[in-house]
Design a protein around this motif. Structure first.
Motif, PDB file in Angstrom:
ATOM      1  N   SER A  54      -0.614  -5.110   0.636  1.00 28.79           N
ATOM      2  CA  SER A  54       0.312  -4.331   1.457  1.00 28.79           C
ATOM      3  C   SER A  54       0.853  -3.145   0.668  1.00 28.79           C
ATOM      4  N   LEU A  55       1.052  -3.314  -0.627  1.00 33.16           N
ATOM      5  CA  LEU A  55       1.528  -2.209  -1.455  1.00 33.16           C
ATOM      6  C   LEU A  55       0.460  -1.137  -1.605  1.00 33.16           C
ATOM      7  N   ARG A  56      -0.774  -1.540  -1.674  1.00 38.00           N
ATOM      8  CA  ARG A  56      -1.875  -0.572  -1.790  1.00 38.00           C
ATOM      9  C   ARG A  56      -2.094   0.204  -0.493  1.00 38.00           C
ATOM     10  N   ALA A  57      -1.674  -0.375   0.635  1.00 33.08           N
ATOM     11  CA  ALA A  57      -1.858   0.278   1.942  1.00 33.08           C
ATOM     12  C   ALA A  57      -0.619   1.084   2.339  1.00 33.08           C
ATOM     13  N   ALA A  58       0.307   1.268   1.431  1.00 31.89           N
ATOM     14  CA  ALA A  58       1.570   1.942   1.731  1.00 31.89           C
ATOM     15  C   ALA A  58       1.384   3.447   1.893  1.00 31.89           C
ATOM     16  N   ASP A  59       2.441   4.091   2.374  1.00 34.05           N
ATOM     17  CA  ASP A  59       2.457   5.542   2.554  1.00 34.05           C
ATOM     18  C   ASP A  59       2.589   6.287   1.225  1.00 34.05           C
ATOM     19  N   LEU A  60       3.147   5.636   0.215  1.00 32.21           N
ATOM     20  CA  LEU A  60       3.303   6.239  -1.107  1.00 32.21           C
ATOM     21  C   LEU A  60       1.936   6.623  -1.654  1.00 32.21           C
ATOM     22  N   SER A  61       1.843   7.785  -2.247  1.00 34.85           N
ATOM     23  CA  SER A  61       0.548   8.232  -2.762  1.00 34.85           C
ATOM     24  C   SER A  61       0.027   7.271  -3.826  1.00 34.85           C
ATOM     25  N   PRO A  62      -1.282   6.982  -3.798  1.00 35.20           N
ATOM     26  CA  PRO A  62      -1.862   6.094  -4.811  1.00 35.20           C
ATOM     27  C   PRO A  62      -1.621   6.592  -6.237  1.00 35.20           C
ATOM     28  N   ALA A  63      -1.647   7.906  -6.441  1.00 36.81           N
ATOM     29  CA  ALA A  63      -1.424   8.435  -7.790  1.00 36.81           C
ATOM     30  C   ALA A  63      -0.008   8.127  -8.259  1.00 36.81           C
ATOM     31  N   LEU A  64       0.984   8.327  -7.394  1.00 37.85           N
ATOM     32  CA  LEU A  64       2.365   8.013  -7.780  1.00 37.85           C
ATOM     33  C   LEU A  64       2.542   6.511  -8.009  1.00 37.85           C
ATOM     34  N   ARG A  65       1.924   5.710  -7.151  1.00 39.82           N
ATOM     35  CA  ARG A  65       2.003   4.253  -7.323  1.00 39.82           C
ATOM     36  C   ARG A  65       1.429   3.856  -8.685  1.00 39.82           C
ATOM     37  N   GLU A  66       0.268   4.393  -9.020  1.00 42.49           N
ATOM     38  CA  GLU A  66      -0.368   4.028 -10.286  1.00 42.49           C
ATOM     39  C   GLU A  66       0.423   4.539 -11.480  1.00 42.49           C
ATOM     40  N   THR A  71       3.612   2.995 -15.952  1.00 46.73           N
ATOM     41  CA  THR A  71       4.880   3.127 -16.671  1.00 46.73           C
ATOM     42  C   THR A  71       5.497   1.753 -16.905  1.00 46.73           C
ATOM     43  N   VAL A  72       5.455   0.887 -15.904  1.00 55.24           N
ATOM     44  CA  VAL A  72       5.919  -0.496 -16.072  1.00 55.24           C
ATOM     45  C   VAL A  72       5.116  -1.157 -17.200  1.00 55.24           C
ATOM     46  N   GLY A  73       3.808  -0.991 -17.176  1.00 53.21           N
ATOM     47  CA  GLY A  73       2.959  -1.592 -18.207  1.00 53.21           C
ATOM     48  C   GLY A  73       3.285  -1.088 -19.603  1.00 53.21           C
ATOM     49  N   HIS A  74       3.503   0.213 -19.728  1.00 55.29           N
ATOM     50  CA  HIS A  74       3.848   0.771 -21.041  1.00 55.29           C
ATOM     51  C   HIS A  74       5.236   0.321 -21.483  1.00 55.29           C
ATOM     52  N   LEU A 153       9.488  -1.442  -4.176  1.00 58.27           N
ATOM     53  CA  LEU A 153       8.745  -2.708  -4.068  1.00 58.27           C
ATOM     54  C   LEU A 153       7.596  -2.754  -5.074  1.00 58.27           C
ATOM     55  N   SER A 154       6.920  -1.637  -5.263  1.00 58.02           N
ATOM     56  CA  SER A 154       5.810  -1.593  -6.231  1.00 58.02           C
ATOM     57  C   SER A 154       6.313  -1.799  -7.652  1.00 58.02           C
ATOM     58  N   ILE A 155       7.387  -1.113  -8.009  1.00 56.27           N
ATOM     59  CA  ILE A 155       7.942  -1.266  -9.358  1.00 56.27           C
ATOM     60  C   ILE A 155       8.354  -2.717  -9.590  1.00 56.27           C
ATOM     61  N   ALA A 156       9.066  -3.284  -8.634  1.00 61.24           N
ATOM     62  CA  ALA A 156       9.515  -4.678  -8.777  1.00 61.24           C
ATOM     63  C   ALA A 156       8.331  -5.641  -8.813  1.00 61.24           C
ATOM     64  N   TRP A 157       7.353  -5.404  -7.958  1.00 62.05           N
ATOM     65  CA  TRP A 157       6.183  -6.282  -7.892  1.00 62.05           C
ATOM     66  C   TRP A 157       5.425  -6.294  -9.215  1.00 62.05           C
ATOM     67  N   TYR A 158       5.193  -5.120  -9.776  1.00 62.11           N
ATOM     68  CA  TYR A 158       4.426  -5.071 -11.011  1.00 62.11           C
ATOM     69  C   TYR A 158       5.251  -5.521 -12.209  1.00 62.11           C
ATOM     70  N   ASN A 159       6.566  -5.435 -12.109  1.00 58.31           N
ATOM     71  CA  ASN A 159       7.405  -6.064 -13.128  1.00 58.31           C
ATOM     72  C   ASN A 159       7.240  -7.575 -13.070  1.00 58.31           C
ATOM     73  N   SER A 160       7.164  -8.127 -11.867  1.00 54.77           N
ATOM     74  CA  SER A 160       6.926  -9.573 -11.772  1.00 54.77           C
ATOM     75  C   SER A 160       5.540  -9.909 -12.310  1.00 54.77           C
ATOM     76  N   GLY A 161       4.582  -9.051 -12.040  1.00 58.48           N
ATOM     77  CA  GLY A 161       3.221  -9.286 -12.521  1.00 58.48           C
ATOM     78  C   GLY A 161       3.130  -9.341 -14.036  1.00 58.48           C
ATOM     79  N   VAL A 162       3.775  -8.394 -14.727  1.00 59.12           N
ATOM     80  CA  VAL A 162       3.700  -8.417 -16.194  1.00 59.12           C
ATOM     81  C   VAL A 162       4.405  -9.643 -16.750  1.00 59.12           C
ATOM     82  N   ARG A 163       5.412 -10.116 -16.044  1.00 64.89           N
ATOM     83  CA  ARG A 163       6.099 -11.311 -16.507  1.00 64.89           C
ATOM     84  C   ARG A 163       5.248 -12.565 -16.279  1.00 64.89           C
ATOM     85  N   ILE A 164       4.536 -12.606 -15.172  1.00 66.41           N
ATOM     86  CA  ILE A 164       3.604 -13.712 -14.926  1.00 66.41           C
ATOM     87  C   ILE A 164       2.521 -13.721 -16.008  1.00 66.41           C
TER      88      ILE A 164
END
Length: 183
Positions: A54-66, A71-74, A153-164
């Motif tokens: 659902s996050l990948r299908a969002a209106d937010l541009s894929p480049a901004l999402r990535e 940035t979360v990963g770094h 939602l993307s920032i929070a989701w990927y923060n949960s991902g790095v913690r998992i």
């Protein structure tokens, strides 16, 4: 070594085969270690995939999402997250030079003000949870309300991902270069 076993298709019972079909249809093959680890909780993996899609299908541009995800990963020094999302960043239109500059985006001339505002929001949220009004406004002045919600939602989701990934000690696959070679 991961703290839970990687459950591969050949080790799964017949009832789980549709989940592996879904993984292979929606994700890279061979299946990434994060998904093989989460396959030990099939209902949660199925929901995990649905939410991520659902996050990948969002209106937010894929480049901004990535850029936000990288940035979360770094910010968390998540080699797994950065390694996996560099290829997604390239597909979203980011350059190799931009990927190499994510960690030092503030002083880089490779990012425009919208990109920097998104990355600043991702970094501040990741490091401090709450963000300043100034940081929020810098991004919100450039994106729609829907895009800001999707970005949050993307920032929070990927923060949960790095913690998992950290909790389960997911191994970076051999076919991915380590983005922090001195770590």
């Amino acid at each position: 070594m991961a703290r839970v076993p990687y459950q591969r298709r050949e080790d799964a019972d017949e009832a789980q085969k549709p989940l592996y079909d879904r993984l292979e249809a929606e994700r890279k093959v061979p299946t990434a270690n994060i998904f093989l680890a989460l396959a030990g909780a099939p209902a949660q993996l199925d929901a995990f995939l649905t939410y991520a899609n659902s996050l990948r299908a969002a209106d937010l541009s894929p480049a901004l999402r990535e850029l936000a995800i990288l940035t979360v990963g770094h910010a968390t020094r998540s080699a797994y997250e950065v390694a996996h999302h560099q290829s997604h960043g390239l597909k979203a239109g980011l350059s190799e030079e931009q990927l190499a500059a994510v960690d030092d985006f503030e002083s880089s001339g490779l990012f425009d003000e919208t990109e920097k505002a998104v990355m600043r929001l991702a970094k501040e949220s990741t490091l401090h949870v709450e963000v300043s009004d100034e940081t929020w406004r810098a991004a919100a002045d450039r994106l729609t309300t829907q895009q800001m919600i999707e970005l949050s939602l993307s920032i929070a989701w990927y923060n949960s991902g790095v913690r998992i990934m950290g909790l389960l000690d997911i191994d970076l696959e051999d076919n991915y270069p380590h983005p922090f070679p001195n770590s």
